[in-house]
Design a protein around this motif. Structure first.
Motif, PDB file in Angstrom:
ATOM      1  N   GLU A 107       0.825  -1.209   0.000  1.00 34.51           N
ATOM      2  CA  GLU A 107       0.000   0.000   0.000  1.00 34.51           C
ATOM      3  C   GLU A 107       0.857   1.256   0.000  1.00 34.51           C
ATOM      4  OE1 GLU A 107      -2.796  -0.092   3.222  1.00 34.51           O
ATOM      5  OE2 GLU A 107      -3.510  -2.090   2.671  1.00 34.51           O
ATOM      6  N   ILE A 108       1.912   1.254   0.802  1.00 36.70           N
ATOM      7  CA  ILE A 108       2.771   2.431   0.935  1.00 36.70           C
ATOM      8  C   ILE A 108       3.597   2.673  -0.322  1.00 36.70           C
ATOM      9  CG2 ILE A 108       4.743   3.397   2.204  1.00 36.70           C
ATOM     10  CD1 ILE A 108       3.616   1.842   4.676  1.00 36.70           C
ATOM     11  N   GLU A 109       4.221   1.610  -0.846  1.00 36.87           N
ATOM     12  CA  GLU A 109       5.157   1.744  -1.966  1.00 36.87           C
ATOM     13  C   GLU A 109       4.526   1.458  -3.323  1.00 36.87           C
ATOM     14  OE1 GLU A 109       8.670  -0.574  -1.246  1.00 36.87           O
ATOM     15  OE2 GLU A 109       8.915   0.238   0.774  1.00 36.87           O
ATOM     16  N   ASN A 110       3.264   1.049  -3.341  1.00 38.49           N
ATOM     17  CA  ASN A 110       2.571   0.722  -4.588  1.00 38.49           C
ATOM     18  C   ASN A 110       3.366  -0.284  -5.421  1.00 38.49           C
ATOM     19  OD1 ASN A 110       0.447   0.849  -6.399  1.00 38.49           O
ATOM     20  ND2 ASN A 110       1.370   2.511  -7.570  1.00 38.49           N
ATOM     21  N   ARG A 111       3.776  -1.389  -4.777  1.00 43.80           N
ATOM     22  CA  ARG A 111       4.574  -2.417  -5.452  1.00 43.80           C
ATOM     23  C   ARG A 111       3.670  -3.505  -6.019  1.00 43.80           C
ATOM     24  NH1 ARG A 111       9.941  -4.025  -2.195  1.00 43.80           N
ATOM     25  NH2 ARG A 111       9.543  -5.870  -3.440  1.00 43.80           N
ATOM     26  N   ALA A 112       3.781  -3.709  -7.325  1.00 40.93           N
ATOM     27  CA  ALA A 112       2.954  -4.712  -8.004  1.00 40.93           C
ATOM     28  C   ALA A 112       3.280  -6.130  -7.557  1.00 40.93           C
ATOM     29  CB  ALA A 112       3.122  -4.591  -9.515  1.00 40.93           C
ATOM     30  N   ASP A 113       4.512  -6.348  -7.054  1.00 40.76           N
ATOM     31  CA  ASP A 113       4.902  -7.705  -6.668  1.00 40.76           C
ATOM     32  C   ASP A 113       4.481  -8.040  -5.236  1.00 40.76           C
ATOM     33  OD1 ASP A 113       6.851  -5.838  -5.799  1.00 40.76           O
ATOM     34  OD2 ASP A 113       8.375  -7.393  -5.644  1.00 40.76           O
ATOM     35  N   ASP A 114       3.771  -7.142  -4.564  1.00 42.96           N
ATOM     36  CA  ASP A 114       3.316  -7.405  -3.200  1.00 42.96           C
ATOM     37  C   ASP A 114       1.804  -7.626  -3.131  1.00 42.96           C
ATOM     38  OD1 ASP A 114       5.735  -7.487  -1.926  1.00 42.96           O
ATOM     39  OD2 ASP A 114       5.690  -5.422  -1.235  1.00 42.96           O
ATOM     40  N   THR A 115       1.262  -8.409  -4.062  1.00 46.21           N
ATOM     41  CA  THR A 115      -0.125  -8.831  -3.967  1.00 46.21           C
ATOM     42  C   THR A 115      -0.174 -10.040  -3.039  1.00 46.21           C
ATOM     43  OG1 THR A 115       0.028 -10.406  -5.791  1.00 46.21           O
ATOM     44  CG2 THR A 115      -0.553  -8.107  -6.361  1.00 46.21           C
ATOM     45  N   SER A 116      -1.344 -10.360  -2.542  1.00 45.41           N
ATOM     46  CA  SER A 116      -1.479 -11.488  -1.619  1.00 45.41           C
ATOM     47  C   SER A 116      -0.985 -12.789  -2.257  1.00 45.41           C
ATOM     48  CB  SER A 116      -2.940 -11.633  -1.189  1.00 45.41           C
ATOM     49  OG  SER A 116      -3.056 -12.648  -0.225  1.00 45.41           O
ATOM     50  N   ASP A 117      -1.368 -13.049  -3.505  1.00 50.36           N
ATOM     51  CA  ASP A 117      -0.926 -14.274  -4.191  1.00 50.36           C
ATOM     52  C   ASP A 117       0.585 -14.279  -4.409  1.00 50.36           C
ATOM     53  OD1 ASP A 117      -3.493 -15.269  -4.278  1.00 50.36           O
ATOM     54  OD2 ASP A 117      -3.852 -14.672  -6.359  1.00 50.36           O
ATOM     55  N   ALA A 118       1.127 -13.133  -4.828  1.00 53.32           N
ATOM     56  CA  ALA A 118       2.568 -13.056  -5.073  1.00 53.32           C
ATOM     57  C   ALA A 118       3.340 -13.233  -3.771  1.00 53.32           C
ATOM     58  CB  ALA A 118       2.932 -11.732  -5.737  1.00 53.32           C
ATOM     59  N   ILE A 119       2.815 -12.692  -2.673  1.00 54.18           N
ATOM     60  CA  ILE A 119       3.479 -12.836  -1.372  1.00 54.18           C
ATOM     61  C   ILE A 119       3.544 -14.306  -0.983  1.00 54.18           C
ATOM     62  CG2 ILE A 119       3.222 -12.411   1.113  1.00 54.18           C
ATOM     63  CD1 ILE A 119       2.052  -9.624   0.292  1.00 54.18           C
ATOM     64  N   GLN A 120       2.434 -14.997  -1.108  1.00 53.85           N
ATOM     65  CA  GLN A 120       2.416 -16.427  -0.772  1.00 53.85           C
ATOM     66  C   GLN A 120       3.404 -17.197  -1.646  1.00 53.85           C
ATOM     67  OE1 GLN A 120       1.095 -17.830   1.818  1.00 53.85           O
ATOM     68  NE2 GLN A 120       0.114 -15.945   2.461  1.00 53.85           N
ATOM     69  N   SER A 121       3.429 -16.859  -2.932  1.00 51.32           N
ATOM     70  CA  SER A 121       4.355 -17.519  -3.843  1.00 51.32           C
ATOM     71  C   SER A 121       5.800 -17.242  -3.444  1.00 51.32           C
ATOM     72  CB  SER A 121       4.103 -17.027  -5.272  1.00 51.32           C
ATOM     73  OG  SER A 121       5.043 -17.585  -6.153  1.00 51.32           O
ATOM     74  N   ARG A 122       6.115 -15.988  -3.105  1.00 51.18           N
ATOM     75  CA  ARG A 122       7.480 -15.632  -2.719  1.00 51.18           C
ATOM     76  C   ARG A 122       7.886 -16.336  -1.429  1.00 51.18           C
ATOM     77  NH1 ARG A 122       6.982  -9.610  -2.468  1.00 51.18           N
ATOM     78  NH2 ARG A 122       9.118  -9.615  -1.730  1.00 51.18           N
ATOM     79  N   LEU A 123       6.973 -16.457  -0.478  1.00 53.56           N
ATOM     80  CA  LEU A 123       7.297 -17.166   0.769  1.00 53.56           C
ATOM     81  C   LEU A 123       7.560 -18.649   0.496  1.00 53.56           C
ATOM     82  CD1 LEU A 123       4.832 -15.477   3.281  1.00 53.56           C
ATOM     83  CD2 LEU A 123       7.330 -15.268   3.247  1.00 53.56           C
ATOM     84  N   GLU A 124       6.744 -19.244  -0.389  1.00 49.55           N
ATOM     85  CA  GLU A 124       6.963 -20.646  -0.754  1.00 49.55           C
ATOM     86  C   GLU A 124       8.305 -20.821  -1.457  1.00 49.55           C
ATOM     87  OE1 GLU A 124       3.570 -21.996  -3.003  1.00 49.55           O
ATOM     88  OE2 GLU A 124       2.198 -21.407  -1.389  1.00 49.55           O
ATOM     89  N   ILE A 125       8.613 -19.898  -2.374  1.00 49.37           N
ATOM     90  CA  ILE A 125       9.895 -19.952  -3.082  1.00 49.37           C
ATOM     91  C   ILE A 125      11.043 -19.800  -2.089  1.00 49.37           C
ATOM     92  CG2 ILE A 125      11.400 -18.705  -4.687  1.00 49.37           C
ATOM     93  CD1 ILE A 125       8.830 -18.173  -6.355  1.00 49.37           C
ATOM     94  N   PHE A 126      10.896 -18.882  -1.144  1.00 54.30           N
ATOM     95  CA  PHE A 126      11.947 -18.697  -0.145  1.00 54.30           C
ATOM     96  C   PHE A 126      12.209 -20.002   0.592  1.00 54.30           C
ATOM     97  CE2 PHE A 126      13.097 -18.114   4.309  1.00 54.30           C
ATOM     98  CZ  PHE A 126      14.349 -17.547   4.145  1.00 54.30           C
ATOM     99  N   HIS A 127      11.159 -20.635   1.078  1.00 51.14           N
ATOM    100  CA  HIS A 127      11.342 -21.858   1.852  1.00 51.14           C
ATOM    101  C   HIS A 127      11.884 -23.006   0.997  1.00 51.14           C
ATOM    102  CE1 HIS A 127      10.017 -20.374   5.653  1.00 51.14           C
ATOM    103  NE2 HIS A 127       8.986 -19.811   5.075  1.00 51.14           N
ATOM    104  N   ARG A 128      11.483 -23.047  -0.236  1.00 50.02           N
ATOM    105  CA  ARG A 128      11.921 -24.139  -1.108  1.00 50.02           C
ATOM    106  C   ARG A 128      13.328 -23.924  -1.666  1.00 50.02           C
ATOM    107  NH1 ARG A 128       8.093 -23.830  -4.660  1.00 50.02           N
ATOM    108  NH2 ARG A 128       9.275 -22.841  -6.309  1.00 50.02           N
ATOM    109  N   ARG A 129      13.623 -22.703  -2.135  1.00 47.08           N
ATOM    110  CA  ARG A 129      14.884 -22.484  -2.847  1.00 47.08           C
ATOM    111  C   ARG A 129      15.917 -21.687  -2.058  1.00 47.08           C
ATOM    112  NH1 ARG A 129      14.082 -20.669  -8.833  1.00 47.08           N
ATOM    113  NH2 ARG A 129      16.284 -21.214  -8.872  1.00 47.08           N
ATOM    114  N   THR A 130      15.463 -20.736  -1.268  1.00 50.95           N
ATOM    115  CA  THR A 130      16.423 -19.856  -0.599  1.00 50.95           C
ATOM    116  C   THR A 130      16.849 -20.408   0.753  1.00 50.95           C
ATOM    117  OG1 THR A 130      15.373 -17.997  -1.709  1.00 50.95           O
ATOM    118  CG2 THR A 130      16.878 -17.470   0.072  1.00 50.95           C
TER     119      THR A 130
END
Length: 190
Positions: A128-151
């Protein structure tokens, strides 16, 4: 001084690195920011935009090329704070090879660990603050899953190398900042 910051999206890597760069006199290098800045009408920019907006990671070779190009700049001679890089074990190995060729190993890896539910709230507020397109609810869940799996395996890689200092990222910004300074000081004392 070369320090890697590992932590899930929203753990405060960027916030802390921006603050630390002044204190430590080394630049904050965020591959996420570098990649987001390449969004353009070019084919590579479009590919990167699609990957990031979908919560995915850019290819390792491409990310490493951005990092190598950035490390060639004079402000990186004294060191660098790597924000969210490397994100895969392959990237960590590529970084190790590059740094070994230059004769400048990593000094520390700061693991910012945080509660996943709080992270989702933080990221939605940031969107909301930074108007970042990559911070949607679905993208956040995907990024967290990617973090746990790959990072997260990157953390294991650096644990084996004996470089990791863990910091609880759920504390106040100032407490986390001081804990990071203490961890870096411990690792860089000779």
């Amino acid at each position: 001084m070369r320090v890697v910051f590992i932590g899930p999206p929203g753990a405060g890597k960027g916030t802390q690195c921006r603050r630390l760069q002044t204190e430590l006199g080394v630049p904050h290098v965020s591959t996420g920011e570098m990649l987001r800045a390449t969004k353009s009408d070019s084919p590579i920019g479009k590919m990167i935009a699609d990957l990031i907006d979908g919560g995915n990671l850019a290819p390792d070779d491409l990310v490493m090329q951005y990092v190598v190009d950035r490390l060639k700049k004079p402000d990186c001679n004294a060191g660098v704070l790597f924000d969210g890089f490397p994100r895969t074990v392959n990237q960590a190995r590529m970084l190790d090879v590059h740094l070994a060729e230059k004769g400048v190993p990593l000094d520390a890896v700061i693991n910012l660990h945080a509660d996943p539910k709080e992270l989702v709230s933080r990221l939605l507020r940031r969107a909301e603050i930074e108007n970042r397109a990559d911070d949607t609810s679905d993208a956040i869940q995907s990024r967290l899953e990617i973090f746990h799996r790959r990072t997260k395996p990157v953390l294991d890689y650096y644990l084996q190398a004996g470089l990791v200092e863990s910091v609880d990222a759920m504390q106040s910004t100032d407490v986390v900042y001081q804990a990071i300074l203490d961890a870096i000081a411990k690792r860089t004392r000779n």
